[in-house]
Design an enzyme around this catalytic site. Structure first.
Site, PDB file in Angstrom:
ATOM      1  NE  ARG A  54      45.222  67.181  41.426  1.00  0.00           N
ATOM      2  CZ  ARG A  54      45.414  67.773  42.614  1.00  0.00           C
ATOM      3  NH1 ARG A  54      46.609  68.242  42.934  1.00  0.00           N
ATOM      4  NH2 ARG A  54      44.420  67.887  43.466  1.00  0.00           N
ATOM      5  CD1 TRP A  87      47.465  55.568  38.823  1.00  0.00           C
ATOM      6  CD2 TRP A  87      48.486  57.547  39.124  1.00  0.00           C
ATOM      7  NE1 TRP A  87      46.553  56.457  39.373  1.00  0.00           N
ATOM      8  CE2 TRP A  87      47.152  57.664  39.568  1.00  0.00           C
ATOM      9  CE3 TRP A  87      49.319  58.670  39.222  1.00  0.00           C
ATOM     10  CZ2 TRP A  87      46.621  58.853  40.085  1.00  0.00           C
ATOM     11  CZ3 TRP A  87      48.803  59.850  39.743  1.00  0.00           C
ATOM     12  CH2 TRP A  87      47.472  59.930  40.168  1.00  0.00           C
ATOM     13  CG  HIS A 129      41.675  69.619  38.902  1.00  0.00           C
ATOM     14  ND1 HIS A 129      41.655  69.428  40.259  1.00  0.00           N
ATOM     15  CD2 HIS A 129      41.661  68.371  38.363  1.00  0.00           C
ATOM     16  CE1 HIS A 129      41.648  68.131  40.532  1.00  0.00           C
ATOM     17  NE2 HIS A 129      41.670  67.469  39.401  1.00  0.00           N
TER      18      HIS A 129
HETATM   19 ZN1  ZEM Z   1      43.978  62.855  38.003  1.00  0.00          ZN
HETATM   20  N1  ZEM Z   1      44.197  62.606  40.001  1.00  0.00           N
HETATM   21  N2  ZEM Z   1      42.053  62.136  38.117  1.00  0.00           N
HETATM   22  N3  ZEM Z   1      43.700  63.194  36.018  1.00  0.00           N
HETATM   23  N4  ZEM Z   1      45.835  63.591  37.899  1.00  0.00           N
HETATM   24  C1  ZEM Z   1      45.325  62.845  40.723  1.00  0.00           C
HETATM   25  C2  ZEM Z   1      46.565  63.261  40.210  1.00  0.00           C
HETATM   26  C3  ZEM Z   1      46.790  63.568  38.894  1.00  0.00           C
HETATM   27  C4  ZEM Z   1      41.418  61.664  39.252  1.00  0.00           C
HETATM   28  C5  ZEM Z   1      41.868  61.815  40.575  1.00  0.00           C
HETATM   29  O1  ZEM Z   1      40.975  61.695  41.636  1.00  0.00           O
HETATM   30  C6  ZEM Z   1      43.215  62.164  40.883  1.00  0.00           C
HETATM   31  C7  ZEM Z   1      42.571  62.946  35.275  1.00  0.00           C
HETATM   32  C8  ZEM Z   1      41.491  62.225  35.718  1.00  0.00           C
HETATM   33  C9  ZEM Z   1      41.256  61.855  37.044  1.00  0.00           C
HETATM   34  C10 ZEM Z   1      46.464  64.013  36.748  1.00  0.00           C
HETATM   35  C11 ZEM Z   1      45.871  64.237  35.515  1.00  0.00           C
HETATM   36  C12 ZEM Z   1      44.573  63.868  35.190  1.00  0.00           C
HETATM   37  C13 ZEM Z   1      45.107  62.567  42.087  1.00  0.00           C
HETATM   38  C14 ZEM Z   1      46.136  62.737  43.193  1.00  0.00           C
HETATM   39  C15 ZEM Z   1      43.807  62.126  42.206  1.00  0.00           C
HETATM   40  C16 ZEM Z   1      43.133  61.690  43.497  1.00  0.00           C
HETATM   41  C17 ZEM Z   1      46.168  64.189  43.667  1.00  0.00           C
HETATM   42  C18 ZEM Z   1      47.223  64.373  44.721  1.00  0.00           C
HETATM   43  O2  ZEM Z   1      47.088  63.761  45.796  1.00  0.00           O
HETATM   44  O3  ZEM Z   1      48.199  65.111  44.478  1.00  0.00           O
HETATM   45  C19 ZEM Z   1      40.173  61.043  38.870  1.00  0.00           C
HETATM   46  C20 ZEM Z   1      39.151  60.387  39.765  1.00  0.00           C
HETATM   47  C21 ZEM Z   1      40.085  61.140  37.507  1.00  0.00           C
HETATM   48  C22 ZEM Z   1      38.993  60.568  36.678  1.00  0.00           C
HETATM   49  C23 ZEM Z   1      39.228  59.853  35.594  1.00  0.00           C
HETATM   50  C24 ZEM Z   1      42.715  63.509  33.966  1.00  0.00           C
HETATM   51  C25 ZEM Z   1      41.634  63.469  32.892  1.00  0.00           C
HETATM   52  C26 ZEM Z   1      43.953  64.095  33.915  1.00  0.00           C
HETATM   53  C27 ZEM Z   1      44.625  64.841  32.814  1.00  0.00           C
HETATM   54  C28 ZEM Z   1      44.309  64.673  31.512  1.00  0.00           C
HETATM   55  C29 ZEM Z   1      47.872  64.218  37.022  1.00  0.00           C
HETATM   56  C30 ZEM Z   1      48.937  64.613  36.016  1.00  0.00           C
HETATM   57  C31 ZEM Z   1      48.077  63.942  38.371  1.00  0.00           C
HETATM   58  C32 ZEM Z   1      49.386  63.975  39.151  1.00  0.00           C
HETATM   59  C33 ZEM Z   1      49.551  65.295  39.846  1.00  0.00           C
HETATM   60  C34 ZEM Z   1      50.823  65.384  40.646  1.00  0.00           C
HETATM   61  O4  ZEM Z   1      50.928  66.337  41.434  1.00  0.00           O
HETATM   62  O5  ZEM Z   1      51.733  64.572  40.507  1.00  0.00           O
END
Ligand code: ZEM
Length: 295
Positions: free
Chosen positions: A47, A190, A51
């Protein structure tokens, strides 16, 4: 007469082997704290890599992974980046030991390590990002908002230069990790294996029945059967929008195809905003997993 002593300091030029050493150090850090979440820092590092890159705007070539501007306020404090201080703090340990690496290279490399060490595909990666300044930081609102629909997803990802297929492939990263109420407001993982990279996210999207969770938090879905898994509104959209659905179904049916497409798209994501001339090699490197090195 004056004797001038000239101190000649040769600049250290890291090689691929040096970056492999950084890779290995990060790999060792992934599961050093079994108490953290599901036992791995891998997901939160993916993440961080995402970001720090996904702020890119192709229209004015601002944002992206080059300058690692998330080090600076207010970008560090953007709500979208809640919780990423944990990932950045872990990376500080590595930065102390390998002070020659730029933050942009370090954070994107951490994403590569995490994906590869969690059984994912090889992610071709190049070194060359440089540290920028607070003035290079990006405004709030460049990252996707999970409560929105397909128009929003397209607006955000097209701005980075991605197409529908790449949006779906990248979303498959949600096989990993979980949502935290104290970070995003959402709750839960998920998939049933949040520290292993698989195409389960796509399989579950189609195989489970998803219903709105009844709770006080933001709108999210839960699987009807176990109520232990979640989907964001932006995840569910991948099964509703005709164009997204085609790719999501293909990835649910074939993990190989997903791995190939994810690898390409993630590699591209990690290079957003980096001038080609800055990269130290024209050919991207494939760094070895710890398993391959039999360390
Ligand atoms: Zn995420 N993501 N993401 N994401 N994401 C979260 C967590 C993680 C969206 C999103 O709002 C959120 C991509 C795309 C998008 C990861 C990777 C990638 C979380 C939860 C949210 C709300 C955060 C939390 O509460 O800790 C949205 C709207 C996306 C649009 C498509 C893409 C692209 C990613 C990588 C290629 C990962 C690995 C996590 C889990 C983080 C963790 O701490 O476990």
């Amino acid at each position: 007469s004056v004797t001038q002593v000239v101190k000649s300091k040769t600049k250290f030029t890291p090689t691929k082997e040096d970056y492999q050493k950084v890779y290995n150090r990060i790999a060792d850090l992934l599961d050093e704290n079994g108490e953290y979440d599901d036992g791995s820092y891998g997901p939160v590092l993916v993440r961080l890599a995402w970001h720090s890159s996904g702020t890119y705007d192709k229209n004015d070539n601002t944002g992206g992974s080059n300058y690692a501007t998330m080090r600076f306020d207010p970008e560090a404090l953007h709500a979208a980046n809640n919780g990423l201080n944990i990932a950045r703090t872990i990376m500080e340990k590595v930065k102390k030991e390998f002070d020659w690496i730029s933050y942009g290279d370090l954070w994107t490399l951490a994403g590569v390590v995490a994906i590869q060490e969690m059984q994912g595909p090889k992610i071709p990666w190049r070194a060359g990002r440089i540290d920028g300044f607070a003035k290079d930081a990006t405004p709030d609102g460049r990252l996707p908002d999970a409560t929105q629909g397909s128009d929003h997803l397209r607006n955000i990802f097209y701005r980075m230069g991605f197409n529908d297929q790449e949006i779906v492939a990248l979303s498959g990263a949600h096989a990993l990790g979980r949502c935290h109420t104290d970070r995003s407001g959402f709750e839960g993982p998920w998939t049933f294996s949040p520290t292993t990279f698989t195409n389960d996210y796509f399989k579950l999207l189609f195989d489970e029945k998803w219903v709105w969770k009844k709770w006080n938090g933001p709108k999210q879905l839960e699987d009807k059967k176990t109520k232990s898994l979640m989907m964001l509104p932006t995840d569910y959209v991948l099964t509703q929008d005709k164009s997204f659905k085609k790719f999501a179904k293909a990835y649910a049916d074939n993990q190989e195809v997903f791995f190939q497409d994810f690898s390409k798209a993630f590699s591209k994501l990690l290079e957003l905003g980096v001038p080609q001339s800055q990269f130290v090699s024209t050919e991207p490197w494939e760094l070895k997993t710890t398993d391959e090195q039999q360390r």
